[in-house]
Scaffold this active site. Structure first.
Site, mmCIF file in Angstrom:
data_model
loop_
_atom_site.group_PDB
_atom_site.id
_atom_site.type_symbol
_atom_site.label_atom_id
_atom_site.label_comp_id
_atom_site.label_asym_id
_atom_site.label_seq_id
_atom_site.Cartn_x
_atom_site.Cartn_y
_atom_site.Cartn_z
ATOM 1 N N ASN A 87 0.817 -1.107 0.021
ATOM 2 C CA ASN A 87 0.001 0.059 0.077
ATOM 3 C C ASN A 87 0.940 1.452 -0.013
ATOM 4 O O ASN A 87 0.586 2.394 -0.296
ATOM 5 C CB ASN A 87 -0.836 -0.157 1.212
ATOM 6 N N SER A 139 -4.184 2.819 -8.538
ATOM 7 C CA SER A 139 -4.830 4.047 -8.703
ATOM 8 C C SER A 139 -5.608 4.223 -9.813
ATOM 9 O O SER A 139 -4.931 3.642 -10.837
ATOM 10 C CB SER A 139 -3.831 5.397 -8.271
ATOM 11 N N TYR A 152 3.263 9.955 -11.101
ATOM 12 C CA TYR A 152 2.455 9.191 -10.077
ATOM 13 C C TYR A 152 1.551 8.105 -10.964
ATOM 14 O O TYR A 152 1.519 7.070 -10.847
ATOM 15 C CB TYR A 152 1.364 9.987 -9.023
ATOM 16 N N SER A 155 3.707 5.598 -12.467
ATOM 17 C CA SER A 155 3.974 4.588 -11.542
ATOM 18 C C SER A 155 2.884 3.611 -11.195
ATOM 19 O O SER A 155 3.171 2.366 -11.106
ATOM 20 C CB SER A 155 4.505 5.274 -10.215
ATOM 21 N N LYS A 156 1.797 4.115 -11.085
ATOM 22 C CA LYS A 156 0.456 3.176 -10.808
ATOM 23 C C LYS A 156 0.352 2.386 -11.981
ATOM 24 O O LYS A 156 -0.328 1.310 -11.841
ATOM 25 C CB LYS A 156 -0.637 4.002 -10.276
#
Length: 240
Positions: A87, A139, A152, A155-156
């Site tokens: 997480n 995400s 971000y 990366s997700k």
């Protein structure tokens, strides 16, 4: 109990989704390892209400040696890790054109490589036991792409692809790998569900507990025939 005699390792356990997930695992009877770069004392005190088998590890998951040692320490203490909840993440809000490669590398180190380090470290024991549940927290940014979260989002997206590929590699060994991708979640410490209401057709933000409920499901034996999936928990998101 849902997680009786199971041992779960939860990263980013100090607050938010990680904290809610750790508490849910403890309520279900699991032994719980709380890992975070931040202080997990508050989560620890709540988890202790449901189980005496709880361990705290201060951990920067982007440091490979530390990530591998954390898994080693958990195995030494509990003998096994049945459930890994990846997480922990960072999500800097930045204009991509004015950001730097050092910022991107940090996001990759934590969000992508940290997830890989822990998964790689725990898999040998899961394979030996022919049992494991790995749940990665992705995400909606990794699905839709968000302009104010460019690094971000990248990366997700990588975490989601990693989930699908790893599931194919290990599902025949008794290990499932799934991803849960939250949408707009009410910030930690806030109870105002209207704070991010404009991002979903349901018309409110999601709670940490609502995200944790889906994580707990795919981490449980109720989801034993599910692997390689990415669950969007986003209130029927408006793709903004």
């Amino acid at each position: 109990m849902r997680f009786k005699e199971k041992t779960a390792f939860v990263t980013g356990a100090a607050k938010g989704i990680g904290k809610a997930t750790a508490i849910g695992l403890a309520k279900g009877g699991a032994n719980v390892i709380l890992a975070d770069i931040q202080d997990t004392t508050e989560t620890y005190e709540e988890v202790k209400q449901y189980t005496d088998r709880v361990m705290q590890i201060k951990l920067d998951i982007s440091v490979e040696e530390d990530a591998r040692k954390a898994i080693y320490d958990a195995l030494s203490e509990f003998g096994k890790v049945d459930i890994l909840i990846n997480n922990a993440a960072i999500f800097p809000i930045a204009d991509f054109l004015n950001s730097t490669s050092e910022q991107w590398k940090k996001v990759i180190d934590v969000n992508v490589l940290g997830t890989m380090y822990l998964s790689h470290a725990v898999l040998p024991s899961m394979i030996e036991n022919h049992y494991g549940r790995i749940v990665n927290v992705g995400s909606v940014a990794g699905v839709y792409g968000l302009s104010w979260f460019v690094d971000y989002s990248m990366s997700k997206g990588a975490v989601i692809s990693f989930t699908k590929a790893l599931a194919k590699a290990v599902s025949s060994k008794g290990i499932t790998v799934n991803c849960v991708s939250p949408g707009s979640v009410v910030p930690a410490g806030s109870e105002n569900l209207e704070e991010v209401k404009n991002f979903s057709f349901i018309g409110r933000g999601g709670t940490h507990e609502e995200m944790a409920n889906v994580i707990l499901f795919v981490a449980s034996d109720e989801a034993s025939y599910i692997s390689g999936q990415n669950y969007l928990v986003d209130g029927c998101r408006k793709q903004m």
